[in-house]
Design a protein around this motif. Structure first.
Motif, mmCIF file in Angstrom:
data_model
loop_
_atom_site.group_PDB
_atom_site.id
_atom_site.type_symbol
_atom_site.label_atom_id
_atom_site.label_comp_id
_atom_site.label_asym_id
_atom_site.label_seq_id
_atom_site.Cartn_x
_atom_site.Cartn_y
_atom_site.Cartn_z
ATOM 1 N N ALA A 169 0.826 -1.207 0.000
ATOM 2 C CA ALA A 169 0.000 0.000 0.000
ATOM 3 C C ALA A 169 0.864 1.261 0.000
ATOM 4 C CB ALA A 169 -0.934 -0.014 1.206
ATOM 5 N N SER A 170 1.936 1.243 0.780
ATOM 6 C CA SER A 170 2.800 2.426 0.847
ATOM 7 C C SER A 170 3.517 2.670 -0.475
ATOM 8 C CB SER A 170 3.822 2.275 1.977
ATOM 9 O OG SER A 170 4.642 1.133 1.775
ATOM 10 N N ASP A 171 3.945 1.577 -1.148
ATOM 11 C CA ASP A 171 4.597 1.741 -2.448
ATOM 12 C C ASP A 171 3.636 2.289 -3.494
ATOM 13 O OD1 ASP A 171 7.069 0.961 -1.592
ATOM 14 O OD2 ASP A 171 6.911 -1.108 -2.319
ATOM 15 N N ARG A 172 2.379 1.853 -3.421
ATOM 16 C CA ARG A 172 1.391 2.354 -4.386
ATOM 17 C C ARG A 172 1.162 3.852 -4.205
ATOM 18 N NH1 ARG A 172 -1.363 -2.636 -3.635
ATOM 19 N NH2 ARG A 172 -2.827 -1.694 -2.169
ATOM 20 N N VAL A 173 1.272 4.321 -2.957
ATOM 21 C CA VAL A 173 1.118 5.742 -2.698
ATOM 22 C C VAL A 173 2.366 6.504 -3.154
ATOM 23 C CG1 VAL A 173 0.911 7.493 -0.891
ATOM 24 C CG2 VAL A 173 -0.493 5.430 -0.793
ATOM 25 N N ASP A 174 3.537 5.995 -2.773
ATOM 26 C CA ASP A 174 4.790 6.687 -3.091
ATOM 27 C C ASP A 174 5.098 6.691 -4.583
ATOM 28 O OD1 ASP A 174 5.109 7.132 -0.396
ATOM 29 O OD2 ASP A 174 6.471 5.431 -0.090
ATOM 30 N N GLN A 175 4.651 5.637 -5.291
ATOM 31 C CA GLN A 175 4.964 5.511 -6.716
ATOM 32 C C GLN A 175 3.689 5.454 -7.554
ATOM 33 O OE1 GLN A 175 7.372 1.871 -5.915
ATOM 34 N NE2 GLN A 175 9.046 2.957 -6.937
ATOM 35 N N ALA A 176 2.695 6.195 -7.132
ATOM 36 C CA ALA A 176 1.374 6.107 -7.759
ATOM 37 C C ALA A 176 1.420 6.438 -9.246
ATOM 38 C CB ALA A 176 0.401 7.036 -7.039
ATOM 39 N N GLU A 177 2.125 7.503 -9.612
ATOM 40 C CA GLU A 177 2.148 7.913 -11.015
ATOM 41 C C GLU A 177 2.848 6.875 -11.887
ATOM 42 O OE1 GLU A 177 3.665 11.692 -13.751
ATOM 43 O OE2 GLU A 177 3.588 11.864 -11.559
ATOM 44 N N GLU A 178 4.003 6.369 -11.400
ATOM 45 C CA GLU A 178 4.730 5.349 -12.167
ATOM 46 C C GLU A 178 3.907 4.070 -12.296
ATOM 47 O OE1 GLU A 178 5.795 7.036 -9.568
ATOM 48 O OE2 GLU A 178 7.927 7.556 -9.708
ATOM 49 N N ALA A 179 3.248 3.671 -11.196
ATOM 50 C CA ALA A 179 2.453 2.448 -11.227
ATOM 51 C C ALA A 179 1.277 2.566 -12.175
ATOM 52 C CB ALA A 179 1.971 2.114 -9.816
ATOM 53 N N ALA A 180 0.608 3.724 -12.133
ATOM 54 C CA ALA A 180 -0.540 3.927 -13.021
ATOM 55 C C ALA A 180 -0.106 3.891 -14.482
ATOM 56 C CB ALA A 180 -1.218 5.256 -12.701
ATOM 57 N N GLY A 181 1.036 4.513 -14.795
ATOM 58 C CA GLY A 181 1.540 4.491 -16.164
ATOM 59 C C GLY A 181 1.901 3.095 -16.626
ATOM 60 N N TYR A 182 2.521 2.327 -15.734
ATOM 61 C CA TYR A 182 2.908 0.958 -16.075
ATOM 62 C C TYR A 182 1.668 0.106 -16.313
ATOM 63 C CZ TYR A 182 5.472 -3.450 -15.871
ATOM 64 O OH TYR A 182 6.014 -4.674 -16.176
#
Length: 255
Positions: A169-182
């Motif tokens: 959950a914390s990684d999804r918050v910290d890297q939200a933009e990168e994750a959404a793009g991927y």
């Protein structure tokens, strides 16, 4: 010898009804996965069922794990014991050399068996269970894909992996933009059957369990044209899970 079809599914343990209970969310995702696997036309005999002459001769289940490994189909069985869940299934438990499968392959095995119409009949295609190291190189993934596609005249694959849903959950918050793009890039590649794009989804520091198995699929599909369908992943209530199916176009078919 070539890949003729593939089902791409995630690996939440809640796909298994015994664990999920009654839940609209998991029922929808489970139905999407079983629909995708059902399109593989896995040959089943018995219970009034007869396989199509174009059915795959080999069904390969591929999923990420901590190491690359082949499992003997004669002794392989799905188990979630290593994940702290007292659930296992399959006749392989009684083999001389029983081999519990890792999470991703266990879910793939369960989907394979559960995809039979009304649970009837016996699957008569050969099976292969292949884990691929989460950190395997593009070259190693592509090589495994080519190897699997070359093992029979008609090969189907069940490819198990996830995008940002497997992140903390914390990684999804910290890297939200990168994750959404991927996630968007993966979903687009799966829907469009773009093996080149799927194979190029590279090292971005995100912990995606699907990266290596998707690259295996890209290696197996290289050189052929497929028609794709997205069964889940494009709607908000899909929960971020991707479910897709690929079916190879006949030679000479219009694109």
């Amino acid at each position: 010898m070539a890949l003729v079809s593939a089902a791409i599914c995630p690996h939440p343990v809640m796909l298994i009804p015994d664990l999920a209970g009654r839940s609209d969310r998991w029922d929808r995702l489970r139905s999407a996965c079983l629909e995708a696997v059902g399109l593989l036309q896995i040959p089943v005999v018995g219970g009034g069922l007869e396989p199509s002459p174009d059915a795959p001769q080999l069904v390969a289940i591929v999923g990420g794990d901590d190491a690359t490994r082949s499992f003997d189909p004669a002794g392989a069985y799905p188990s979630l014991f290593s994940n702290g869940i007292r659930w296992r299934s399959g006749w392989g438990q009684d083999a001389e050399d029983p081999q519990p499968l890792p999470l991703t392959l266990s879910l793939g095995y369960w989907l394979l068996v559960s995809s039979r119409p009304d649970g009837k009949g016996i699957i008569v295609a050969d099976g292969a269970f292949e884990s691929i190291d989460f950190d395997a190189s593009l070259e190693d993934c592509a090589a495994l894909g080519r190897d699997l596609a070359g093992r029979a005249e008609r090969v189907a694959m069940i490819v198990i992996g996830e995008g940002s849903t497997c992140m903390t959950a914390s990684d999804r918050v910290d890297q939200a933009e990168e994750a959404a793009g991927y996630d968007k890039a993966v979903m687009r590649a799966l829907e469009q059957c773009d093996a080149d794009a799927l194979g190029r989804l590279g090292e971005n520091g995100l912990a995606m369990t699907g990266r290596a198995p998707w690259r295996v699929l890209a290696g197996a599909a290289a050189g052929n044209e497929f028609e794709g369908r997205l069964h889940a992943g494009g709607r908000e209530n899909d929960g971020g899970y991707f479910v897709a199916s690929w079916t190879r176009r006949p030679s000479g078919a219009n694109v």
